[in-house]
Design an enzyme around this catalytic site. Sequence first.
Site, PDB file in Angstrom:
ATOM      1  N   ASP A  13     -66.489  -7.561 -83.679  1.00 13.37           N
ATOM      2  CA  ASP A  13     -66.932  -7.481 -82.282  1.00 13.37           C
ATOM      3  C   ASP A  13     -67.123  -8.845 -81.631  1.00 13.37           C
ATOM      4  O   ASP A  13     -67.954  -9.011 -80.734  1.00 13.37           O
ATOM      5  CB  ASP A  13     -68.247  -6.667 -82.169  1.00 13.37           C
ATOM      6  N   LYS A  16     -62.288 -10.109 -79.774  1.00 16.47           N
ATOM      7  CA  LYS A  16     -60.862 -10.282 -80.100  1.00 16.47           C
ATOM      8  C   LYS A  16     -59.967  -9.623 -79.044  1.00 16.47           C
ATOM      9  O   LYS A  16     -58.979 -10.206 -78.599  1.00 16.47           O
ATOM     10  CB  LYS A  16     -60.561  -9.677 -81.490  1.00 16.47           C
ATOM     11  N   GLY A  40     -62.994  -1.376 -82.451  1.00 19.11           N
ATOM     12  CA  GLY A  40     -63.122  -1.050 -81.026  1.00 19.11           C
ATOM     13  C   GLY A  40     -62.941  -2.344 -80.279  1.00 19.11           C
ATOM     14  O   GLY A  40     -63.798  -3.217 -80.341  1.00 19.11           O
ATOM     15  N   HIS A  41     -61.790  -2.517 -79.641  1.00 17.80           N
ATOM     16  CA  HIS A  41     -61.475  -3.778 -78.969  1.00 17.80           C
ATOM     17  C   HIS A  41     -61.527  -3.557 -77.456  1.00 17.80           C
ATOM     18  O   HIS A  41     -60.776  -2.737 -76.927  1.00 17.80           O
ATOM     19  CB  HIS A  41     -60.098  -4.294 -79.406  1.00 17.80           C
ATOM     20  N   GLN A 225     -62.021  -6.183 -87.203  1.00 19.39           N
ATOM     21  CA  GLN A 225     -63.238  -6.541 -87.922  1.00 19.39           C
ATOM     22  C   GLN A 225     -63.404  -8.075 -87.939  1.00 19.39           C
ATOM     23  O   GLN A 225     -62.901  -8.741 -87.056  1.00 19.39           O
ATOM     24  CB  GLN A 225     -63.257  -5.967 -89.347  1.00 19.39           C
TER      25      GLN A 225
HETATM   26  P1  GDP Z   1     -63.751  -6.980 -80.529  1.00  8.29           P
HETATM   27  O1  GDP Z   1     -63.968  -5.837 -81.445  1.00  8.29           O
HETATM   28  O2  GDP Z   1     -63.739  -8.298 -81.235  1.00  8.29           O
HETATM   29  O3  GDP Z   1     -62.548  -6.830 -79.624  1.00  8.29           O
HETATM   30  O4  GDP Z   1     -65.034  -7.024 -79.577  1.00  8.29           O
HETATM   31  P2  GDP Z   1     -65.736  -5.759 -78.859  1.00  8.29           P
HETATM   32  O5  GDP Z   1     -64.896  -5.310 -77.744  1.00  8.29           O
HETATM   33  O6  GDP Z   1     -66.147  -4.745 -79.863  1.00  8.29           O
HETATM   34  O7  GDP Z   1     -67.088  -6.415 -78.375  1.00  8.29           O
HETATM   35  C1  GDP Z   1     -67.133  -7.504 -77.530  1.00  8.29           C
HETATM   36  C2  GDP Z   1     -67.938  -7.101 -76.276  1.00  8.29           C
HETATM   37  O8  GDP Z   1     -68.284  -8.254 -75.550  1.00  8.29           O
HETATM   38  C3  GDP Z   1     -67.155  -6.243 -75.318  1.00  8.29           C
HETATM   39  O9  GDP Z   1     -68.031  -5.368 -74.659  1.00  8.29           O
HETATM   40  C4  GDP Z   1     -66.560  -7.243 -74.348  1.00  8.29           C
HETATM   41  O10 GDP Z   1     -66.284  -6.685 -73.082  1.00  8.29           O
HETATM   42  C5  GDP Z   1     -67.684  -8.242 -74.260  1.00  8.29           C
HETATM   43  N1  GDP Z   1     -67.300  -9.634 -74.030  1.00  8.29           N
HETATM   44  C6  GDP Z   1     -66.223 -10.321 -74.495  1.00  8.29           C
HETATM   45  N2  GDP Z   1     -66.303 -11.614 -74.143  1.00  8.29           N
HETATM   46  C7  GDP Z   1     -67.459 -11.761 -73.468  1.00  8.29           C
HETATM   47  C8  GDP Z   1     -68.130 -12.873 -72.884  1.00  8.29           C
HETATM   48  O11 GDP Z   1     -67.694 -14.009 -72.941  1.00  8.29           O
HETATM   49  N3  GDP Z   1     -69.331 -12.629 -72.283  1.00  8.29           N
HETATM   50  C9  GDP Z   1     -69.880 -11.390 -72.222  1.00  8.29           C
HETATM   51  N4  GDP Z   1     -71.060 -11.262 -71.613  1.00  8.29           N
HETATM   52  N5  GDP Z   1     -69.277 -10.318 -72.762  1.00  8.29           N
HETATM   53  C10 GDP Z   1     -68.104 -10.504 -73.387  1.00  8.29           C
HETATM   54  P1  IMO Z   2     -63.859  -4.605 -84.608  1.00 12.14           P
HETATM   55  O1  IMO Z   2     -62.380  -4.702 -84.870  1.00 12.14           O
HETATM   56  C1  IMO Z   2     -67.902  -4.377 -86.198  1.00 12.14           C
HETATM   57  C2  IMO Z   2     -68.421  -2.287 -89.995  1.00 12.14           C
HETATM   58  C3  IMO Z   2     -69.190  -0.983 -89.975  1.00 12.14           C
HETATM   59  C4  IMO Z   2     -69.792  -1.004 -91.364  1.00 12.14           C
HETATM   60  C5  IMO Z   2     -68.687  -1.623 -92.212  1.00 12.14           C
HETATM   61  C6  IMO Z   2     -67.786  -0.626 -92.920  1.00 12.14           C
HETATM   62  O2  IMO Z   2     -64.190  -3.847 -83.373  1.00 12.14           O
HETATM   63  O3  IMO Z   2     -64.475  -5.957 -84.664  1.00 12.14           O
HETATM   64  P2  IMO Z   2     -65.905   1.077 -92.153  1.00 12.14           P
HETATM   65  O4  IMO Z   2     -65.889   2.114 -91.084  1.00 12.14           O
HETATM   66  O5  IMO Z   2     -64.864   0.029 -91.998  1.00 12.14           O
HETATM   67  O6  IMO Z   2     -65.905   1.662 -93.521  1.00 12.14           O
HETATM   68  O7  IMO Z   2     -67.333   0.351 -91.994  1.00 12.14           O
HETATM   69  O8  IMO Z   2     -67.907  -2.391 -91.306  1.00 12.14           O
HETATM   70  N1  IMO Z   2     -67.269  -2.351 -89.065  1.00 12.14           N
HETATM   71  C7  IMO Z   2     -67.266  -3.050 -87.928  1.00 12.14           C
HETATM   72  N2  IMO Z   2     -68.249  -3.772 -87.331  1.00 12.14           N
HETATM   73  N3  IMO Z   2     -66.665  -4.345 -85.649  1.00 12.14           N
HETATM   74  C8  IMO Z   2     -65.682  -3.651 -86.248  1.00 12.14           C
HETATM   75  O9  IMO Z   2     -64.405  -3.690 -85.822  1.00 12.14           O
HETATM   76  C9  IMO Z   2     -65.961  -2.932 -87.422  1.00 12.14           C
HETATM   77  N4  IMO Z   2     -65.241  -2.144 -88.242  1.00 12.14           N
HETATM   78  C10 IMO Z   2     -66.049  -1.810 -89.250  1.00 12.14           C
HETATM   79  O10 IMO Z   2     -70.188  -0.987 -88.960  1.00 12.14           O
HETATM   80  O11 IMO Z   2     -70.893  -1.871 -91.402  1.00 12.14           O
HETATM   81 MG    MG Z   3     -65.258  -4.191 -81.673  1.00 10.93          MG
END
Ligand code: GDP
Ligand code: IMO
Ligand code: MG
Length: 427
Positions: A13, A16, A40-41, A225
């Site tokens: 998270d 990416k 979840g991207h 991840q």
């Molecule tokens: P990913 O899994 O690495 O793609 O990241 P996620 O989407 O799960 O989580 C990142 C969260 O931070 C999302 O809700 C994005 O919209 C938000 N986000 C990304 N970059 C920034 C930033 O620079 N500032 C803020 N406030 N939010 C951001």
């Molecule tokens: P993105 O790509 C954050 C965490 C889960 C749990 C552990 C194992 O959005 O960054 P799993 O379902 O893979 O067996 O869970 O890994 N986890 C993540 N945490 N971002 C993710 O993906 C994750 N994918 C798995 O919360 O702790």
């Molecule tokens: Mg994510």
Amino acid sequence: MAIDLLLGLQWGDEGKGKIVDVLTKKYDIIARFQGGPNAGHTLEFEGIKHVLHTIPSGIFHPKAINLVGNGVVIDPVIFKQELENLKPFDINVRESLLVSRKAHLILPTHRLLDAASEMAKGKAKIGSTLKGIGPTYMDKTGRNGIRIGDIELSTWKEKYALLRDKHLAMIDNLKVSLEFSIEDLEAAFFDAVAYLKAAVSFVDSEEYLRVAQQNKQHILAEGAQGSLLDIDFGTYPFVTSSNTTAAGACTGLGIAPNRIGEVFGIFKAYTTRVGSGPFPTELFDEVGETMGRVGHEFGATTGRARRCGWLDLVALKYAVEINGVTQLMMMKGDVLSGFDELKVCTAYTYQGKTIEHLPYSLNADEVTPQYTTLPGWKEDLTRMRNANELPKTFNEYVAFIEDFVQTPISIVSVGPDRSQTIFRSPE
Ligand code: GDP
Ligand code: IMO
Ligand code: MG
């Protein structure tokens, strides 16, 4: 043409999805190489927020090809839903979305097994996203899995039934109370498999990428991840079931190590983690609560609140080294605006001694973080678009990190939108 990698360096998270979307204009192909719908991207532009789980984050760029590689595990039901969500955006997925025949399928019983195994673990549970990731990779390495290519064969339903029955016996054995209707789950599964067959193109992805490289196409591999969730190098057993680090791109796409070019490492200006497992710099006070509230730290896949804490530079340096990161991208600096002081972890006390590397165990009773305190900044960063607008103490924070991990930070992100991205070096 070298293939560039983009990886999360913390516990996932990091942002990416946003950065892949920002960078896609420079690439012809965006390829996911591991993980599955546990990811979840999030992407945001033109006032709309999109969350992708299996589909690569280049999908909104009309010219990019998006490839789901052999290392990914696919749940057809979730994939179908993602495709349905794309319908209003007029994307020709038949042409722009390719799926490797060697990618493994997540069956309904993989999801059930994930849930049953977490229930059986009780307090020791991993905090899995319950998407069936662990059981599917277990079947892959155990040589029992079903691949996308299998669904093109007439005999695959027999193979499916054998595996399903084995899973049902395993669930029974775990002796937990799990309610489900296998008939309903199977109906949705087979419907989604048929949908997928009609909607997207299945390819021999390693060959596709070989030809693309020969034709000098620009390829970006999108990690899911983060490095601290890597099956080998993460905080085992509180990890996911794939190699989230650079090596995973080689096996998850069929790329030779000597073909890798830039390795972009993404990290948040602080740290978050969702699910169980050690987290040395975790905060249980108002500061952690503020990070979570201002940063909207809720999982994009499960909606669970993310645990928050200070930036851990010892862990970041470890991830930079394991992956061979060539450029860093720091996300969510805007969330830290307003704190008088910021702390960064620069060493650990481990079994009574000061260490500056990641030890075997990060358990709280063995590891205490040692902090360096840096001045904070008050300015709202979210409207800034140029590096010369950034406050002095923000630049000092960035310079401290660059110096500690000996790697340049080329992008700082100051908000979730595509436009809230500042390039510190020429694009
Ligand atoms: P990913 O899994 O690495 O793609 O990241 P996620 O989407 O799960 O989580 C990142 C969260 O931070 C999302 O809700 C994005 O919209 C938000 N986000 C990304 N970059 C920034 C930033 O620079 N500032 C803020 N406030 N939010 C951001
Ligand atoms: P993105 O790509 C954050 C965490 C889960 C749990 C552990 C194992 O959005 O960054 P799993 O379902 O893979 O067996 O869970 O890994 N986890 C993540 N945490 N971002 C993710 O993906 C994750 N994918 C798995 O919360 O702790
Ligand atoms: Mg994510």
